[in-house]
Enzyme design. Structure first.
Site, PDB file in Angstrom:
ATOM      1  N   ASP A   2       0.814  -1.197   0.032  1.00  0.00           N
ATOM      2  CA  ASP A   2      -0.031   0.053   0.126  1.00  0.00           C
ATOM      3  C   ASP A   2       0.758   1.231  -0.057  1.00  0.00           C
ATOM      4  OD1 ASP A   2      -3.393   0.552   0.464  1.00  0.00           O
ATOM      5  OD2 ASP A   2      -1.955   2.033   1.708  1.00  0.00           O
ATOM      6  N   TYR A  59      -3.627  11.076   1.039  1.00  0.00           N
ATOM      7  CA  TYR A  59      -4.174  11.102  -0.214  1.00  0.00           C
ATOM      8  C   TYR A  59      -3.912  12.051  -1.079  1.00  0.00           C
ATOM      9  CZ  TYR A  59      -5.559   6.018   0.648  1.00  0.00           C
ATOM     10  OH  TYR A  59      -5.586   4.614   0.946  1.00  0.00           O
ATOM     11  N   HIS A 119      -4.658  -7.946   0.022  1.00  0.00           N
ATOM     12  CA  HIS A 119      -3.884  -6.801   0.173  1.00  0.00           C
ATOM     13  C   HIS A 119      -3.155  -6.324   1.541  1.00  0.00           C
ATOM     14  CE1 HIS A 119      -3.372  -2.146  -0.641  1.00  0.00           C
ATOM     15  NE2 HIS A 119      -3.805  -1.923   0.484  1.00  0.00           N
TER      16      HIS A 119
END
Length: 464
Positions: free
Chosen positions: A235, A383, A440
């Site tokens: 990630d 983000y 993930h």
């Protein structure tokens, strides 16, 4: 003489393949080693002080209080849920019928004080870097064979994770023999919290992106006395670790990833032609199984799973207001990712398959790290800092990484990245593994598989 339509399409595909092949060859021939400029930053409140920054490393303990727990329970008791649609399972997001079970467990069985003790089983520290209090755990081997020196390994989490994701893999790396693994490679593990996540202080200023975080973590490793070290991440951790290798390739001895940001790369266009020209482009049958049909496994998946990304890359503070005020809302928002990102087929289940890979104690501990520190909004800002403005134009996205690299390709990761694509971005790829299972949150889901792959990769680096 007219060719049938299918023959025309075939020749068009062949022409396109030849053009792409030439473009790829040209890009490879232009390959040159670049290093990101190290630069400096200040992310604390106000102007940067003229005095030297305090570089001391201070022990830290996770703590809680009666007031904190009582406030949590009051908020949980006042939850207002919307009934789920019939037979919707996890297709509309977190199913409120299953959420009621989470709430009941949280109120009646989950023991936060006990989990605080679990968190404190490893040594925690904080240190000031670029104006921010950076939190990390630092775990040394309990014992070493004669003549053995532990290898320093930095492991970096992502969103919506935390340093806690690595708690089950740490003993496999620091004390492998007592956990059924080979002790050929023994590690000293450092797991920091990204600034604005958990117990690491959030930036007071705009612009703290993955490169700034990589520089901070590089400074952390130097402060701990490590001139050479390994790094591992998935990630955001994969991008941060990649940036560390781009900033300080002489210090990063090896880079191990379980996710890769392969973005500005012409080779990715060959995925469209993969089924017809698989061998030409170097794809395996397993690659084709994990990628095709493209419409379902790439486009639909990206559309279905990227709504949160658009919100957090544009206006993270708005949704953050709601999530920071409601523990149940926060749990639903975070844990939905631990369902569908672990296995996309889990959205077909009434309980989202959450307890197939994780315990409720572990999941709620992740939620509580965000809740008690009030860091959901600052974590989401990461983000915007990375994707909201200069996405794809930042230099590091187009730079290759000239550090020995290992890659673990988990079959249920959101997006499969074939070895050929990884090697294009990471030319010194020594190890590429198709993992047997997992998604993930690799180290959280399958700690033994990740530990074994790290050791395999490190063995290749050490033998070079």
């Amino acid at each position: 003489m007219d060719f049938p339509l299918s023959a025309g399409v075939m020749w068009l595909e062949i022409l396109l393949a030849l053009v792409l092949g030439f473009v790829i060859y040209w890009f490879i021939s232009q390959d040159k080693e670049e290093i990101l400029p190290l630069e400096d930053g200040w992310w604390g409140p106000g102007a940067r002080p003229t005095s030297e920054e305090d570089e001391s490393i201070r022990p830290f303990k996770v703590e809680t209080s009666e007031e904190e727990i009582n406030d949590l329970h009051r908020r949980i008791e006042k939850v207002r849920l919307t009934p789920s649609l019939e037979d919707s399972r996890f297709h509309y997001g977190f199913n409120s019928n299953y959420l009621k079970k989470i709430i009941s467990y949280w109120q009646n069985e989950f023991d936060w004080r006990k989990q605080v003790e679990v968190l404190n089983k490893y040594p925690h520290f904080k240190t000031k870097i670029e104006g921010l209090d950076i939190h990390f755990i630092h775990v040394k081997p309990p014992q070493l064979p004669s003549g053995c020196t532990p290898k320093p390994l930095l492991m970096v989490h992502g969103w919506p994770g935390a340093f806690y994701e690595f708690y089950n893999i740490i003993p496999l790396l620091t004390d492998p023999k007592n956990h059924g693994l080979s002790d050929e490679h023994i590690f000293e593990v450092i797991c920091p919290s990204i600034p604005g996540y958990g117990f690491s202080e959030a930036s007071s200023k705009k612009g703290l992106n993955s490169v700034a975080t990589a520089r901070i973590f590089y400074k952390l490793m130097l402060r701990l006395g490590f001139q050479e070290f390994y790094v591992q991440g998935g990630d955001w951790g994969s991008l941060i670790c990649t940036n560390m290798a781009q900033l300080a390739p002489r210090h990063v001895k090896g880079l191990h990833l379980n996710m890769a940001f392969i973005l500005r790369n012409f080779y990715s266009l060959t995925l469209y032609l993969g089924p017809r020209f698989r061998k030409l482009f170097g794809y395996t049958e397993r690659d084709m199984e994990l990628i095709h049909p493209l419409k379902e496994k790439v486009f639909y998946t990206l559309f279905r799973e990227s709504g949160y990304l658009h919100i957090q890359s544009t206006k993270p503070d708005t949704v953050g207001c709601a999530l920071n005020d409601s523990p149940v809302g926060l749990a639903a928002y975070l844990l939905e990712k631990f369902s569908t990102w672990t296995n996309s087929e889990f959205r077909d289940l009434e309980d989202g398959g959450l307890e197939r890979k994780f315990s409720l104690d572990d999941l709620l501990t992740i939620v509580m790290i965000y809740w008690t520190t009030g860091t959901i909004t600052s974590s989401q800002r990461f983000y915007k800092e990375n994707l909201g403005g200069s996405f794809l134009t930042d230099k590091h996205y187009g730079m290759k990484v000239h550090v020995p690299t290992g890659f673990a390709a988990f079959p249920c990761e959101l997006m499969h990245v074939p070895e050929k694509l990884v090697k294009f971005q990471y030319p010194k790829l020594l190890s590429y593994s198709y993992m047997a299972r997992g998604g993930h949150f690799a180290a959280f889901e399958e700690p033994e598989l990740v530990a074994q792959d790290i050791c395999k990769f490190v063995g290749l680096v050490e033998r070079q």
